[in-house]
Design a protein around this motif. Structure first.
Motif, short mmCIF file in Angstrom:
data_model
loop_
_atom_site.label_atom_id
_atom_site.label_comp_id
_atom_site.label_asym_id
_atom_site.label_seq_id
_atom_site.Cartn_x
_atom_site.Cartn_y
_atom_site.Cartn_z
N TRP A 121 -0.42 13.12 7.61
CA TRP A 121 -1.35 13.34 6.49
C TRP A 121 -2.81 13.19 6.92
O TRP A 121 -3.68 13.93 6.48
N CYS A 275 3.24 7.03 -2.36
CA CYS A 275 2.49 6.50 -3.50
C CYS A 275 3.17 6.83 -4.83
O CYS A 275 3.10 6.05 -5.78
N ARG A 397 -11.35 12.04 0.60
CA ARG A 397 -10.19 12.69 -0.02
C ARG A 397 -10.52 13.06 -1.46
O ARG A 397 -10.31 14.19 -1.90
O1 5RP Z 1 -1.75 11.19 0.90
C1 5RP Z 1 -0.68 10.66 0.88
C2 5RP Z 1 0.26 10.97 -0.22
O2 5RP Z 1 -0.21 12.00 -1.01
C3 5RP Z 1 -0.26 9.77 2.00
O3 5RP Z 1 1.11 9.65 1.99
C4 5RP Z 1 -0.86 8.43 2.01
O4 5RP Z 1 -2.20 8.43 1.81
C5 5RP Z 1 -0.52 7.68 3.28
O5 5RP Z 1 -0.06 6.47 2.88
P1 5RP Z 1 -0.36 5.06 3.55
O6 5RP Z 1 -1.83 4.80 3.46
O7 5RP Z 1 0.41 4.10 2.66
O8 5RP Z 1 0.17 5.12 4.94
#
Ligand code: 5RP
Ligand code: ADP
Length: 545
Positions: A121, A275, A397
């Protein structure tokens, strides 16, 4: 009657967490964590160009290790009472697959090729491609970005695919289709991974691939080829329909049942993002704002579809029917770096120590530095002349995705030390959060309460108190250390037919809240002034840098 169990599996950025949960009362029967080995070594990544890739072998090995670890304390009889498994992952974390649904990097010819691995991501190598998606959307008769906040992001599906196609002709030629991590890994457990056979997550498709019932599924072939003809033909090798996470993906394959020591017939639910399942684990209800505070933040809000009929929230990561709780509109926003900003500052300090004094000294410092900085920063007075920073160390974001933006600091002098810098970094993350909350409210979406989960929410009273002061609202922290995995276990209980719906699973399996932060009135005014400086600094960076 003997207890039944489900397993929730949460694939985070650095590790996977598995919890075995009693479906009658939500108690944890076992839990384990496994860190991704290749990722930990920094393989296949280059932060200087924002390239972050993960090898599917990391996911497979860690999946086995975490689930076996979580089941280790259960008796054989108890293991046989495991009825369902559901998985959440980060996203948009996508991979090119062959006709069988095998990620190309699991084939010998692509084994070490980062373009054939999962594109995490937080990989922002596709900034240019995201701009091109936005340009095509602006010209199109149908605005395909309308349900993803009006701006397509380089963190998402199409931008990443196009960037890969342009970069690596070999991967392009071998890629039959593409999959999100949450779809692939759930399919793996069923033994059926063919791209056209498996169910695809509504959550992933709606928030990241511009899938919507109104568009009859994914954006049209005409639109996709208007971005670049290289995307031609892929649409029909992806998917038409999507499924919410109360639905069944399949049952566990005989091979995985044997590997994990589970009965055959265990139901595998449809996957979703961390999330979204985390928000369910944190007992989300309409208009509660759940913040998943870890490496990044993801903010989740649900509302009855009928109450949001004509509302399009600009600049968020999308609004999708059923992406969180079936029957409700799920909305997502967030910050690309939260704990990652603190981790960056930690590395900045520890890096030279590692080079000069060696691994042992560095490891000691690494363990102590964030708690130390937090404790000291908590003691500092707050004034409107303090250092101010933006939170865009990994781009912005939301609100209004722009991953080319950078972090900046103002107001330093010779008295500025590491503690003051850290305070500014934490405040910057709180200011970024305020910008998101203000956006929802200004677009007509009320917020009735704020709930926090995730590593940062559990580990840092300083960060949480600061956030409460800046937002000027109370924040409840969920009891569970693993709210995302707990949410996945709740979904597994619904998919396996143990509970009739998500709400019942939340009531039966929820772990409640163990802490609440309240805004301190004496800080509200000074933080308003500092927030206004943050906005000015942000405007300057956005227009000049
Ligand atoms: O954008 C996301 C979902 O839409 C990602 O999964 C998230 O931001 C990554 O999660 P983490 O910070 O808990 O590793
Ligand atoms: N004491 C601390 N104070 C603030 N942040 C912390 C602290 N300890 C760890 N973190 C941050 O927590 C983040 C990891 O969050 P976590 O929820 O465990 O993982 P993930 O985001 O992979 O799901 C890291 O970015 C790290 O910098």
């Amino acid at each position: 009657m003997s207890s039944t169990y489900t397993i929730g599996i949460d694939f985070g950025t650095d590790s996977v967490r598995a919890v075995v949960v009693n479906t009658a009362n939500g108690s944890t029967a076992g839990a384990a964590v496994s860190y991704y080995k290749r990722w930990k070594e920094g393989k296949y990544c280059d932060a200087s160009i924002s390239q972050f890739r993960q090898h599917p072998k990391d996911y497979l090995e860690s999946l086995e290790e975490a689930v076996k670890g979580a089941l280790a304390g259960l008796s054989t009889e108890e293991r046989l009472q495991v009825k369902g498994i559901s998985i959440d992952t980060t996203g948009s974390t996508v991979v090119a697959v062959n006709e069988e649904g095998i990620p190309l990097s699991l084939l010998p010819e692509f084994e070490e090729n980062p373009h054939a691995m999962f594109i995490l991501w937080k990989d922002h190598t596709a900034n240019k491609e995201a701009e091109e998606v936005n340009a095509a959307a602006a010209k199109s008769a149908i605005d395909y970005t309308k349900y993803v906040g009006g701006i397509y992001s380089s963190e998402w599906f199409w931008a990443k695919i196009l960037k890969t196609y342009r970069t690596d002709a070999g991967v392009r030629a071998a890629a039959y289709s593409w999959m999100e991590h949450c779809d692939w890994i759930s399919a793996v457990l069923t033994g059926e991974t063919k791209p056209l056979e498996i169910k695809r997550s509504r959550c992933a498709a709606g928030h990241k691939a511009m899938w919507n019932e109104e568009f009859d599924g994914l954006p049209s072939e005409e639109f996709l080829t208007s971005i670049d003809p290289l995307l031609g033909g892929l649409r029909e090798r992806l998917f038409q329909d999507t499924a919410t996470s109360d639905q069944v993906m399949g049952t566990i394959s005989a091979e995985w049942a044997e590997t994990l020591g589970l009965a055959t017939g265990v139901v595998i639910g449809v996957g979703a993002f961390d999330c979204h399942m985390g928000a369910v684990g944190a007992e989300i209800s309409p208009y509660a704002f759940v913040r998943v505070m870890g490496t990044s933040t993801c903010d989740i809000l649900i509302a009855p579809n009928e109450e949001m009929k004509d509302t399009l929230v600009k600049g968020i990561c999308g609004q999708v029917d059923g992406s969180v709780v079936p029957g409700y509109l799920g909305m997502e926003a967030g910050q690309s770096a939260y704990g990652d900003y603190y981790a960056w500052f930690q590395k900045l300090i520890v890096g030279p120590v590692r080079s000069l004094l060696g691994e042992e000294a560095a490891a000691q410092l690494e363990d102590k530095i964030l708690p130390y900085l937090s404790e000291e920063a908590f003691k500092l007075p707050v004034s409107e002349n303090d250092v101010v920073a933006t939170d865009w160390i990994n781009g912005r974001r939301t609100p209004d995705a722009n991953h080319t933006l950078k972090a900046g600091f103002i107001g330093m002098n010779l008295s500025t030390d590491a503690v003051k810098m850290f305070k500014a970094i934490v405040e910057a993350t709180s200011f970024g959060s305020k910008a998101i909350v203000d956006r929802f409210i200004s677009q007509g979406v009320p917020i009735k309460e704020v709930i926090a989960i995730g590593g940062v929410a559990k580990k840092s009273p300083f960060v949480m108190q600061n956030l409460s002061d800046v937002l000027n609202v109370p924040i409840k922290v969920a009891t569970s250390d693993q709210a995302c995995a707990l949410g996945a276990a709740m979904f597994a209980a619904v998919a396996a037919g143990i509970h009739p719906d998500v709400k019942t699973a939340q009531e039966k399996m929820g772990s409640g809240f163990d802490k609440e932060y309240y805004p301190r009135p004496e800080y509200v005014e000074v933080y308003q002034k500092l927030y206004s400086k943050y906005q000015k600094l942000g405007n300057f960076i956005e227009t000049n840098a």
